[in-house]
Design a protein around this motif. Structure first.
Motif, PDB file in Angstrom:
ATOM      1  N   VAL A 134       0.839  -1.199   0.000  1.00  0.00           N
ATOM      2  CA  VAL A 134       0.000   0.000   0.000  1.00  0.00           C
ATOM      3  C   VAL A 134       0.878   1.256   0.000  1.00  0.00           C
ATOM      4  CG1 VAL A 134      -1.692   1.355   1.291  1.00  0.00           C
ATOM      5  CG2 VAL A 134      -2.006  -1.097   1.059  1.00  0.00           C
ATOM      6  N   LEU A 135       1.974   1.226   0.738  1.00  0.00           N
ATOM      7  CA  LEU A 135       2.896   2.374   0.728  1.00  0.00           C
ATOM      8  C   LEU A 135       3.494   2.580  -0.666  1.00  0.00           C
ATOM      9  CD1 LEU A 135       4.725   2.006   4.167  1.00  0.00           C
ATOM     10  CD2 LEU A 135       2.988   3.689   3.533  1.00  0.00           C
ATOM     11  N   ILE A 136       3.820   1.479  -1.343  1.00  0.00           N
ATOM     12  CA  ILE A 136       4.313   1.596  -2.720  1.00  0.00           C
ATOM     13  C   ILE A 136       3.253   2.260  -3.595  1.00  0.00           C
ATOM     14  CG2 ILE A 136       4.908   0.265  -4.798  1.00  0.00           C
ATOM     15  CD1 ILE A 136       6.276  -1.765  -2.925  1.00  0.00           C
ATOM     16  N   GLY A 137       1.999   1.821  -3.420  1.00  0.00           N
ATOM     17  CA  GLY A 137       0.900   2.398  -4.188  1.00  0.00           C
ATOM     18  C   GLY A 137       0.685   3.873  -3.899  1.00  0.00           C
ATOM     19  N   LEU A 138       0.906   4.273  -2.643  1.00  0.00           N
ATOM     20  CA  LEU A 138       0.694   5.670  -2.261  1.00  0.00           C
ATOM     21  C   LEU A 138       1.732   6.605  -2.883  1.00  0.00           C
ATOM     22  CD1 LEU A 138      -0.260   5.320   1.526  1.00  0.00           C
ATOM     23  CD2 LEU A 138      -1.664   6.371  -0.253  1.00  0.00           C
ATOM     24  N   PHE A 139       2.940   6.092  -3.082  1.00  0.00           N
ATOM     25  CA  PHE A 139       4.022   6.965  -3.545  1.00  0.00           C
ATOM     26  C   PHE A 139       4.344   6.793  -5.031  1.00  0.00           C
ATOM     27  CE2 PHE A 139       4.793   6.786   1.061  1.00  0.00           C
ATOM     28  CZ  PHE A 139       4.832   8.141   1.337  1.00  0.00           C
ATOM     29  N   THR A 140       3.523   6.027  -5.741  1.00  0.00           N
ATOM     30  CA  THR A 140       3.725   5.856  -7.177  1.00  0.00           C
ATOM     31  C   THR A 140       2.381   5.989  -7.896  1.00  0.00           C
ATOM     32  OG1 THR A 140       3.442   3.439  -7.042  1.00  0.00           O
ATOM     33  CG2 THR A 140       5.687   4.297  -6.850  1.00  0.00           C
ATOM     34  N   THR A 141       2.410   5.941  -9.212  1.00  0.00           N
ATOM     35  CA  THR A 141       1.188   5.928 -10.025  1.00  0.00           C
ATOM     36  C   THR A 141       1.368   4.890 -11.134  1.00  0.00           C
ATOM     37  OG1 THR A 141       2.038   7.697 -11.444  1.00  0.00           O
ATOM     38  CG2 THR A 141       0.634   8.356  -9.591  1.00  0.00           C
ATOM     39  N   GLY A 142       0.365   4.780 -11.998  1.00  0.00           N
ATOM     40  CA  GLY A 142       0.450   3.871 -13.128  1.00  0.00           C
ATOM     41  C   GLY A 142       0.238   2.419 -12.738  1.00  0.00           C
ATOM     42  N   PRO A 143       0.668   1.481 -13.589  1.00  0.00           N
ATOM     43  CA  PRO A 143       0.460   0.055 -13.314  1.00  0.00           C
ATOM     44  C   PRO A 143       1.089  -0.406 -12.000  1.00  0.00           C
ATOM     45  CG  PRO A 143       1.065   0.381 -15.617  1.00  0.00           C
ATOM     46  CD  PRO A 143       1.235   1.711 -14.947  1.00  0.00           C
ATOM     47  N   LEU A 144       2.262   0.134 -11.641  1.00  0.00           N
ATOM     48  CA  LEU A 144       2.918  -0.272 -10.395  1.00  0.00           C
ATOM     49  C   LEU A 144       2.008   0.004  -9.202  1.00  0.00           C
ATOM     50  CD1 LEU A 144       5.332  -1.290  -8.761  1.00  0.00           C
ATOM     51  CD2 LEU A 144       6.275   1.046  -8.820  1.00  0.00           C
ATOM     52  N   ALA A 145       1.491   1.224  -9.115  1.00  0.00           N
ATOM     53  CA  ALA A 145       0.610   1.583  -7.997  1.00  0.00           C
ATOM     54  C   ALA A 145      -0.689   0.784  -8.053  1.00  0.00           C
ATOM     55  CB  ALA A 145       0.310   3.080  -8.029  1.00  0.00           C
ATOM     56  N   THR A 146      -1.229   0.610  -9.257  1.00  0.00           N
ATOM     57  CA  THR A 146      -2.489  -0.123  -9.406  1.00  0.00           C
ATOM     58  C   THR A 146      -2.358  -1.546  -8.889  1.00  0.00           C
ATOM     59  OG1 THR A 146      -3.084   1.199 -11.351  1.00  0.00           O
ATOM     60  CG2 THR A 146      -4.221  -0.906 -11.068  1.00  0.00           C
ATOM     61  N   PHE A 147      -1.316  -2.250  -9.337  1.00  0.00           N
ATOM     62  CA  PHE A 147      -1.134  -3.638  -8.912  1.00  0.00           C
ATOM     63  C   PHE A 147      -0.727  -3.725  -7.439  1.00  0.00           C
ATOM     64  CE2 PHE A 147      -0.252  -4.492 -13.599  1.00  0.00           C
ATOM     65  CZ  PHE A 147      -1.538  -4.988 -13.820  1.00  0.00           C
TER      66      PHE A 147
END
Length: 637
Positions: free
Chosen positions: A524-537
């Protein structure tokens, strides 16, 4: 007694395969809400918090249903469900769901049409990304993120007559631009020009707005879920009863697998009903298309109820008296008061503060019960055990995080700049929503391996193979729908991480919960600090880590409860309430412009953090009581 012995000798009663139908219904409809929520947000001109009231209605029914059963049993000092029997309990639950489904159909079709000029005050008070749609579904007015800024969105089919209107062009800075991705034209204007634009739409084009009765739909959904509450309370112990009790875990895991299959295909089927096979574009559709689903459910519920009525099934022989626990009952009533406080917030239009206050109050009541019962356990019943009170909060948070990730996912994917520059259309959401719920299936099918009698090496091999079989089922369901599954291929990395997590957990509930809780926080922290497919997955992988948390939490919470196990289980079921309260809080944060839908995903991060804490804390609590906290197998449910 002879009949019971005979039944125990059988591996599984044939009627069990009818029983698993209801497990499918629960998963199918619960996951379908993840598609229905963003659709209703657009159709009913809702804020993100208001759209989450679908979950509020659905999951609060589980709490209300369990509460009624508990209080009625306490008043009569007899277990009501045991008295009427599991079979009748499921039949009554199915009939209640039939009633809710039948009520849903006229509620969906009840509408009020008003001239668009009467909506100016409504539009003026819109939250960011809230929008209004005209009755012909060709025009939308949407509030944008910039202060006092709106967009007029015109379908390609109507573009010619609107984009050439001189009065509209005078009010829209920069004119209209073509949005190929959503098959529409868009023009931006300020709030100062809102009344001018609405007046033109009213006088020149006689535009109207159709208002549905969202509250009636929530009421019908509540009744459907109230039936599910009774079904679920009866079906879980009934599954144990329908065969050799020693193999009851096998049957529950099979039922859980069927439930997860329902969660996987539910979003796809509902998307097909609403949007057909249309791919891309900001598709406008008629909410009455959802009637097909409820006509189908009425038929299936009635068929299942008839089969249960006419098929001979064993019944429980448990005649143990219902034990009253006055202090525990007061705590449950305190939680009920907090729920009523939240209802008052909805009535008074003071939603988010009272949602937060209610949740804080529930947490406070549980921690007070833990502290007070440790000094004097008299009258606390199952709540005298700290593993249960902390576990009640863990179930509350677990159901909340599972539901909130999925229910806010549609709004997140539609948000411009998150996954795509202009955001996905509603008709494009189902592959990602089905992948989230399919992730639950991946984890549960993998978790179920541990309850089967296979060698250690075979189990290791299956733990690698089964997740990819489940993943193939998800892809297959999307292929049948006609979705492009190539965008889902990178998710394989998340599945590999989950497999590593299973091996790290070693089939031990506390360790598995700890590992998956920490993985949940991390992704979830990865998702919060990124966008695009990386954050989505990263956000979607929350489904992988939630997948086997329920049985782990349940096993740890009721360990060592002895004669209070039944009461403790009932309290845990009540805490499904978290699924109704946490999603609206995240939705409310998303409505705040300075936070927004992306940053609102801090809520799942906090939830996963508590679940990891619970795994660490309960391990020490059980150890201090001399209980083997790792003796249970954390299979999927």
């Amino acid at each position: 007694m002879a009949q019971q012995s005979k039944q125990s000798a059988q591996s599984t009663h044939p009627s069990f395969f009818v029983l698993i139908l209801v497990f499918f219904f629960w998963g199918f409809l619960a996951a379908s809400n993840s598609i229905f929520i963003p659709f209703c947000k657009s159709h009913f001109n809702l804020t993100q918090l208001q759209s989450q009231l679908i979950d509020f209605s659905f999951y609060s029914a589980y709490f209300i249903g369990s509460l009624i059963l508990y209080l009625a049993s306490a008043a009569r000092k007899v277990d009501i469900l045991n008295k009427i029997g599991y079979k009748k309990g499921i039949i009554y639950g199915l009939l209640i769901s039939v009633l809710g489904s039948a009520i849903m159909i006229p509620c969906v079709n009840k509408e009020k049409i008003v001239p668009i000029k009467e909506t100016i005050s409504d539009i003026s008070g819109f939250q960011v990304e809230q929008q209004l749609q005209t009755s012909d579904r060709l025009l939308k007015i949407r509030r944008e993120k910039n202060p006092d800024t709106y967009s007029l969105l015109i379908s390609n089919d109507a573009a010619e007559k609107y984009t050439s209107n001189p009065q509209l062009l005078a009010a829209i800075q920069g004119g209209f631009t073509k949005d190929e991705e959503h098959k529409q034209y868009a023009g931006t204007f300020t709030k100062a020009n809102l009344e001018k634009i609405v007046t033109v739409l009213d006088t020149d084009y006689k535009q109207t707005v159709t208002f549905g009765y969202f509250a009636l739909i929530l009421m019908a959904l509540f009744i459907v879920a109230l039936g599910f509450s009774l079904q679920q309370t009866a079906a879980n112990p009934f599954a144990i009863l329908l065969g050799d009790h020693a193999k009851g875990a096998h049957r529950l895991n099979m039922a859980g697998g069927v439930n997860s299959f329902g969660t996987t295909i539910g979003p796809i089927i509902v998307s097909m009903l609403l949007f057909g096979n249309i791919k891309g574009g900001d598709v406008s559709t008629d909410i009455s298309k959802i009637n097909t689903l409820y006509f189908l459910l009425i038929g299936l519920f009635l068929v299942a109820a008839a089969i249960f009525a006419f098929v001979k099934m064993p019944e429980s022989q448990d005649t143990e008296a219902f034990e009253t626990s006055p202090k525990a009952t007061k705590s449950i009533l305190g939680i009920t008061f907090m729920f009523i406080l939240i209802l008052m917030g909805l009535i008074l239009k003071f939603e988010l503060p009272l949602f937060i206050a209610g949740i804080v109050g529930i947490i406070g009541i549980l921690f007070f019960a833990k502290t007070a019962s440790s000094s004097n356990s008299e009258g606390w019943g199952a709540m005298r055990y700290p593993q249960l009170t902390l576990g009640m909060l863990a179930i509350f948070i677990y159901v909340g995080v599972e539901v909130t990730i999925a229910s806010n996912l549609g709004a997140l994917l539609k948000h411009p700049g998150f996954l795509t520059p202009k955001g996905l259309a509603e008709s494009e959401l189902d592959p990602y929503v089905s992948l989230f719920w399919g992730s639950m299936m991946i984890g549960r099918w993998t978790g179920a391996i541990s309850v089967f009698n296979v060698s250690k090496n075979t189990r290791k091999v299956l733990c690698v193979i089964v997740p990819f079989i489940a993943y193939a089922v998800i892809l297959g369901a999307n292929v049948i729908k006609g979705n492009d599954v190539t965008v889902l291929y990178p998710y394989v990395i998340c599945i590999v991480i989950q497999i590593i997590g299973f091996f790290a957990g070693q089939d031990k509930p506390a360790k598995t919960l700890m590992v998956f809780g920490l993985l949940g926080v991390g992704t979830v922290l990865i998702g919060l600090f990124t966008t695009g497919p990386l954050a989505t997955f990263a956000f979607i992988s929350g489904g992988l880590f939630c997948s086997v948390m329920w049985p782990s939490i349940f096993a740890l919470s009721i360990a060592g409860l002895g004669k209070y196990t039944g009461q403790g289980s009932a309290f845990l079921i009540m805490m499904i309430l978290g699924g109704s309260l946490i999603p609206p809080v995240q939705g409310g944060l998303a409505d705040i412009p300075s936070i927004g839908i992306h940053a609102s995903y801090v809520i799942p991060a906090l939830c996963f953090a508590y679940l990891a804490f619970f795994a660490f804390r309960v391990k020490n609590i059980l150890k201090s009581q001399g209980i083997d906290y790792e003796s249970a197998i954390s299979g999927g449910h």
